[in-house]
Design an enzyme around this catalytic site. Structure first.
Site, mmCIF file in Angstrom:
data_model
loop_
_atom_site.group_PDB
_atom_site.id
_atom_site.type_symbol
_atom_site.label_atom_id
_atom_site.label_comp_id
_atom_site.label_asym_id
_atom_site.label_seq_id
_atom_site.Cartn_x
_atom_site.Cartn_y
_atom_site.Cartn_z
ATOM 1 N N HIS D 102 0.867 -1.184 0.000
ATOM 2 C CA HIS D 102 0.000 0.000 0.000
ATOM 3 C C HIS D 102 0.908 1.240 0.000
ATOM 4 O O HIS D 102 2.002 1.205 0.571
ATOM 5 C CB HIS D 102 -0.819 0.105 1.283
ATOM 6 C CG HIS D 102 -1.761 -1.010 1.559
ATOM 7 N ND1 HIS D 102 -1.369 -2.198 2.101
ATOM 8 C CD2 HIS D 102 -3.112 -1.086 1.416
ATOM 9 C CE1 HIS D 102 -2.435 -2.980 2.268
ATOM 10 N NE2 HIS D 102 -3.499 -2.338 1.861
ATOM 11 N N ASP D 105 2.192 2.020 3.406
ATOM 12 C CA ASP D 105 3.137 1.075 3.999
ATOM 13 C C ASP D 105 4.575 1.542 3.786
ATOM 14 O O ASP D 105 5.431 1.336 4.637
ATOM 15 C CB ASP D 105 3.072 -0.305 3.310
ATOM 16 C CG ASP D 105 1.729 -0.965 3.409
ATOM 17 O OD1 ASP D 105 0.975 -0.668 4.352
ATOM 18 O OD2 ASP D 105 1.423 -1.796 2.522
ATOM 19 N N GLU D 233 -10.663 -6.584 -4.310
ATOM 20 C CA GLU D 233 -10.512 -7.658 -3.321
ATOM 21 C C GLU D 233 -11.776 -7.719 -2.468
ATOM 22 O O GLU D 233 -12.037 -6.828 -1.660
ATOM 23 C CB GLU D 233 -9.293 -7.382 -2.435
ATOM 24 C CG GLU D 233 -9.100 -8.468 -1.391
ATOM 25 C CD GLU D 233 -7.755 -8.364 -0.680
ATOM 26 O OE1 GLU D 233 -6.798 -7.837 -1.275
ATOM 27 O OE2 GLU D 233 -7.683 -8.800 0.486
ATOM 28 N N GLU D 269 -9.069 -13.508 -1.360
ATOM 29 C CA GLU D 269 -8.315 -13.878 -0.163
ATOM 30 C C GLU D 269 -8.987 -15.042 0.547
ATOM 31 O O GLU D 269 -10.202 -15.024 0.776
ATOM 32 C CB GLU D 269 -8.213 -12.672 0.784
ATOM 33 C CG GLU D 269 -7.475 -13.032 2.072
ATOM 34 C CD GLU D 269 -7.189 -11.839 2.984
ATOM 35 O OE1 GLU D 269 -6.933 -10.736 2.476
ATOM 36 O OE2 GLU D 269 -7.226 -12.041 4.211
ATOM 37 N N ASP D 297 -4.892 -13.569 -2.549
ATOM 38 C CA ASP D 297 -4.222 -13.245 -1.299
ATOM 39 C C ASP D 297 -4.251 -14.515 -0.473
ATOM 40 O O ASP D 297 -5.312 -14.946 0.004
ATOM 41 C CB ASP D 297 -4.974 -12.121 -0.555
ATOM 42 C CG ASP D 297 -4.387 -10.754 -0.855
ATOM 43 O OD1 ASP D 297 -3.647 -10.625 -1.850
ATOM 44 O OD2 ASP D 297 -4.676 -9.802 -0.106
ATOM 45 N N ASP D 308 -10.727 -11.560 10.842
ATOM 46 C CA ASP D 308 -9.710 -11.831 9.836
ATOM 47 C C ASP D 308 -8.400 -12.171 10.531
ATOM 48 O O ASP D 308 -7.708 -11.286 11.040
ATOM 49 C CB ASP D 308 -9.560 -10.535 9.011
ATOM 50 C CG ASP D 308 -8.894 -10.766 7.683
ATOM 51 O OD1 ASP D 308 -8.709 -11.932 7.297
ATOM 52 O OD2 ASP D 308 -8.560 -9.773 7.029
ATOM 53 N N ASP D 310 -5.702 -13.850 9.171
ATOM 54 C CA ASP D 310 -4.531 -13.678 8.290
ATOM 55 C C ASP D 310 -3.336 -14.517 8.709
ATOM 56 O O ASP D 310 -2.202 -14.021 8.780
ATOM 57 C CB ASP D 310 -4.112 -12.194 8.270
ATOM 58 C CG ASP D 310 -5.072 -11.319 7.473
ATOM 59 O OD1 ASP D 310 -5.803 -11.840 6.624
ATOM 60 O OD2 ASP D 310 -5.074 -10.089 7.698
ATOM 61 N N ASP D 340 -0.790 -12.673 2.021
ATOM 62 C CA ASP D 340 -1.440 -11.661 2.869
ATOM 63 C C ASP D 340 -1.596 -12.263 4.268
ATOM 64 O O ASP D 340 -2.701 -12.504 4.747
ATOM 65 C CB ASP D 340 -2.785 -11.251 2.270
ATOM 66 C CG ASP D 340 -3.330 -10.001 2.958
ATOM 67 O OD1 ASP D 340 -2.671 -9.503 3.893
ATOM 68 O OD2 ASP D 340 -4.415 -9.529 2.574
HETATM 69 CO CO LIG Z 1 -6.031 -9.373 1.444
HETATM 70 CO CO LIG Z 2 -7.463 -10.676 5.591
#
Ligand SMILES: [Co+2]
Ligand SMILES: [Co+2]
Ligand SMILES: [Co+2]
Ligand SMILES: [Co+2]
Ligand SMILES: [Co+2]
Ligand SMILES: [Co+2]
Ligand SMILES: [Co+2]
Ligand SMILES: [Co+2]
Lengths: 438, 438, 438, 438
Positions: D102, D105, D233, D269, D297, D308, D310, D340
């Protein structure tokens, strides 16, 4: 004389990991010894009667799909005998050591309880002969206290004490038969022991009823010399909105409340763990930690479905983590691995029934072998143990043994200017380590 | 001298049910007597410090939105004093009787625990003065054992015994301060007492640590003469994957395992009940049935979100069912109704903070009034009780008192040819009856 | 001559809000005019045939509980006629304007499709007479393409084209009958249009089949001059693991893909919204936004149960928010409010059937009245509208009308040094405002 | 000159399946050719900047745990350069071909957008040099339109048009930078494009805003000659209660509504699929069926957590089913496999960062190899295809091509007395077949 149901299907044999057909055990080599025990004795696999021989393929929106010969109209006891024939043919085809049943799976309900009991006993006679011939053993029996409308508001927890009495009488016969057939355990699953709405429910009263019922069973077990284990199977809900035996932790509290924690253990089902918001390995580890691990109902719940899907377990890494917890706790004693799994209702053929058991037995065997390899390797356990090493120092052991007060600890922090620093939990390393074995 | 934060906002007054503006209590008429008690004394409403004055509006994907003056850079203790000023201004505006806090809400963490403790005590001095002036009382205090990275792997359940000691020392100060401020209860919420992965966790060991920690707190409470109640707040998960204090049933089993069931009760949060797969009223009813009901954290979880949303409670029928369970169990003793609720992060203004408390206090008051009306009406309870009437007959009471065996019951079924018939549970009638009152 | 099923039950009358018994409409005053329309014409309440007259009280773990006379063994067509008699007796008792049915609800399946169709038509003849007598109208008809085992792998999406043809033929008759009875809509619910496992499924192919099937129905509707609306009822899963008509957004994309968005609308069920992870009002608002709102299946899903519980809707604040979305979008045209709700299986008595409809109709009426009051008050809408006021400025309207490029906007931000500041979303104020009306 | 962050860690090399340490690729042999393509080119693995280098270990109840050097106080741009140095050191250690980021980031937000843009461009200059040196490529860039409080009520869907303009200006720079760095795709994730409450939301208006915003991006992309793919996404919720890009089906309908289905594809994702109530493979298969599959992702959501999580993907059988869908659809074109995934917040060390990527890359590689083997074997596909064989017959093909009416089909059923019989779906066989390859 064979029933013909499995015509054309060969007995399932161990064929080795390189076989390229899924019919045949690639990993379930029952005499293979790991961690000092035969694979068959580790797993103690059992075929269940209800899903394989009684469920006709219905779901809440659809009728029967399987249309087995023994489900057609006809003399109920003759059909029950045909079903028993088919069942033992399947046990033989599969070569698995155990089976399990509810009283109403094996014999039809009669016009009175006396008649129902007679039916159950008549089929038990049939079983005795077949078990002697085939060597198949009974992992556990149980009573169906949930299908008949008399139990719609509970069996032990029914507001009507006559239903309680009826259920007690039914369990007596089911336990007698389990005892007579050499069952290694007796299971209680309280599908109707719960409530639909608190508006018409007295929670405390119903828990007391349930506690008393369980005590009756335990007392009777000892009286008749049944040495198997009494097991409660937790489930959070379905069919009932809330069930009292929600999960392992809830059952433990219940047993403690009624002083039965030394008498009763749990039969943990993967799908029920999921429905309660836990991983299967959580429930297994917790039962061991609490000293009430008994047996498992092995299946797999769909993670996206909010009801009990009872699928055949097929995911090897998940199975490996489950058996790792079982083995860490010492493995099964009277318990075992019961296939509480049913065919999808579109899997119509006899071969599907065989294939499902073979595929899942094989995934289970791979899981156990991987778990055993992890344990033999030792790194997983050593990494976890190292985290707690500080507790072995006398200063810290004294905390747990009750020799330190809150004031002592506050003073120590102050005196030693303790400023403990966090250390890595290494989760991804450990997960990668697991992947070496599956 | 006012901080100016609430400039332009009037004290909230009782305005009656016909008022057409939501600013003002339409139902929370604190001196109104129902079931023999003032509404204020029934509800014992408390404002919480953390959500209202400490949370800056962050979420996992976004930064601060509120930007309160006391959250800006500056001398931390001066900011803590400003925050206390604003807090007591709000307590006065709202006219609610109680508040609640964590140690780290009220004062900044210092470079050492000694410094942190000094900060907490300094603000407690400030509170003492303000409480004397305003009449606001402390429902409970608690220690934040979850935000600092030292607690990332648990406080009492940390693999590092020095973290255990540190947590114990922190709780000592928090309990001392709660005692000094006349707190009616002391709460423990174990947000980090659980695990992220079983791969690095020794469940049994951690449970023993948690049991010992709790015993230390109970022992200390008695030593210092704190007569408030020690409360555990159950939550199934979040931040941790699994938390040991999963729900009311789990906490009960834990208390029984460590012999603490007579010493510790539960603080039940609506949102945590939902996350554990229960209705709020289930957790309330169960806590009463098990004898461990203490207090409530009142909020509302979004039913479609799988995390702790901590919204202000607004649904009157749901609140009515919750207070019905509370009243049926005898109402609060030391406990009360703590607003463990936070503004949505887009509700930026001071008036939002007031409006949220007013709107929810009013919905809560309506809930309690409806519950009281149901109880006074009596039909709900009578309908439920009638279902169990059979258990009063001597023949049936003897079952529960342990005078009948399984064989006795089987014989009775046979002898009396029992064939119990189901009767309607009347759920929709009861739900419609509830709707007469909400 | 009455069937006797409802013996002793009085016709349900409007009794006013002060009545203290739940038998009687306290709010459903059908001729009361709000927002320029009679309450009956706003709500267009319909009784459904399947839950009320066909479902025997079974669940996945239990058998029949209701044992209605018309479910007993006997001549299927005679039983279907008895069922019709009871149904119209109930419509009369309740005084509600509409009913709904599946083809297989009203008449038994025959040995062939021709016979099944004849049965359906014979009962439709019966209905014609009864409808003329009673004034009850048909909100919609539909075909049951999910119960029979031939549809186990889908109807339109079956891998076997002969099943597709069979389903088409069945729908033709159901639509003919709906047309003949003056149905205001025709519904398709695709309970088997989905998959159990992707391993045996060709997703693209099945979607094309479903699109073609729907087009066939639309083409036929026009050919026969049926002016009612064709409705798809979304549901995410159950009985099938994944259903193609997952939710409103999914159905919209499907309609767009096959060019049917102007021809077909949605019938939104509360319980299905919940199962898809949405609030009911979300699905309603979205359907309006996308221009495909048609009708509703009103019920309530238990928030803690992961399957379709189809309870009678009773929570007034939730109902108010739902009808607010319906009214904001202009209310029903051909659609209405269908009670897709079933008694709990323990609610055995005829009076339960009446009480459930009365209690829910009343809660629904209160919901609509509250929604109308919110709309007349105007503050909710005005507060929301004010947030978007900036878009009316020409500079901003030009963005939406496509007259600005990304570069234009970047330049504007730079030129005007835009630094937009967030403003409060006022959620708690709005929720408190809602509570003025419920 | 190295930063020292990874001191002591060796570059990760392919070590073969027999290696007994998890540090080293056992299966990710990037030059191994399967199905005619190098493994690296199949997978197109990318490291993400945000989780690995920006997230400090916070969660909703806890502060930072990682305390990386570049997160400490100091000159923001100097810290951003240090972060870039560490990032490219990691890309080199891992030997993976791509990365993703991003705008926020890689460079700090400035006091104005102009300053923020300058920061992003300055770091992009740094990247250009490093990418040339290391050969690491950019899979995609994206703009963070969710963290800053200005976006709290949406970016494109904000009620304030100036926020829309600001977001547009921010995306312009992010897309410019992605273009300049040779990005293969550009992603939009609408974390704030949704609502917290319908009470203050105009759904239709916000969807139109979102449609216009996306069109602006597409138009600009063509204007500047960016040939990468624009990807949306999907995610159902979190941080927002409801997000407009709920899942693949919803995004498809949205694209159709605004005529963008040929211009935009999806970045799917795993964790978001789970949160939307789907399996990952469902979303992949559906995207292929709808012609909008773009990229993935890759991560793993905890099945018992409702947010989430991740996590790094580690379950090989699940990964195999996912890559099977990807390969069946033709594999990646511009897309790839973006990690991700974030470390658990207790995984504090530099080695954890490496180990997590290695372990997951290896599980992913095993998944793809298994999927390729299933495809080469052919039995899975052949079994599925055989189910649909009937549709190839001219009589049946004519149905799908629109040459048959409902009447035609009804007549055919009648004429041919069609009574189609169900055939087994063979699910357990197919699942067992899968287990031959994983
Ligand atoms: Co993602
Ligand atoms: Co996520
Ligand atoms: Co089970
Ligand atoms: Co189950
Ligand atoms: Co709380
Ligand atoms: Co909470
Ligand atoms: Co429906
Ligand atoms: Co439904």
């Amino acid at each position: 004389m064979a029933t013909g149901f499995f015509d054309g299907l060969e007995p399932v044999r161990f064929v080795g990991a390189d076989a390229r057909e899924p019919y045949g055990y690639r990993f379930y080599d029952k005499d293979r010894v790991v961690l000092g025990k035969r694979l068959e004795d580790h797993l103690r696999l059992a075929v269940c009667y209800w899903h394989s021989f009684c469920w006709p393929g219905t779901d809440p929106f659809g009728g029967e799909t399987f249309q087995r010969a023994w489900m057609a109209a006809g003399d109920p006891m003759a059909q029950a005998r045909l079903k028993a024939d088919v069942a033992f043919e399947m046990f033989d085809l599969l070569g698995l050591p155990f089976f399990t049943f509810h009283d109403r799976d094996i014999a039809p309900e009669g016009a009175t309880l006396a008649e129902s009991n007679a039916n159950v006993n008549a089929i038990a006679d049939v079983f005795e002969g077949k078990m002697a011939d085939s060597g198949t053993r009974l992992l556990w029996g149980t009573a169906n206290l949930f299908s008949n409308r008399r139990y719609m508001a509970g069996a032990a927890t029914n507001p009507d004490p006559e239903v309680f009495a009826y259920a007690a009488a039914q369990v007596k016969t089911a336990l007698d038969v389990t005892h007579r057939l050499g069952g290694a355990n007796y299971v209680l699953w309280g599908g109707r022991e719960g409530y639909e709405t608190l508006l018409n429910t007295d929670l405390k009263r119903e828990l007391d009823q349930l506690g008393r019922f369980l005590a009756l069973v335990v007392e009777y077990k000892h009286r008749i010399g049944f040495t198997g284990t009494i097991l409660i199977e937790p489930k959070p809900q379905e069919p009932t909105k809330h069930q009292y035996d929600f999960d392992v932790a809830t059952v433990y509290g219940f047993l403690k409340a009624y002083g039965l924690e030394a008498e009763v253990k749990v039969n943990i089902e993967q799908g029920h763990a999921i429905l309660a918001g836990h991983s299967f390995e959580h429930e297994l580890a917790l039962a061991h930690a609490l000293g009430i691990f008994g047996s498992v109902d092995m299946n797999r719940n769909d993670y996206q479905s909010g009801w009990d899907t009872d699928q055949f377990a097929m995911n090897v890494p998940e199975l490996a983590l489950a058996y790792r917890e079982i083995l860490k706790g010492g493995g099964f004693t009277t318990g075992g691995t019961n296939f509480d799994a049913k065919l999808r209702r579109q899997s119509l053929d006899a071969v599907d029934l065989i294939q499902a058991h073979v595929g899942s037995a094989d995934a289970i065997a791979r899981g156990l072998l991987a778990a055993a390899a992890m344990i033999e390797d030792g790194r997983l356990q050593a990494t976890a143990d190292a985290r707690y090493a500080g507790w072995d120092r006398p200063e810290n052991a004294a905390i747990l043994s009750g020799e330190r007060s809150l004031e002592d600890l506050a003073e120590r922090v102050s005196r030693d200017r303790l400023e403990p620093q966090p250390v890595s939990g290494r989760q991804e390393y450990l997960e990668s380590l697991v992947n070496l074995f599956v």
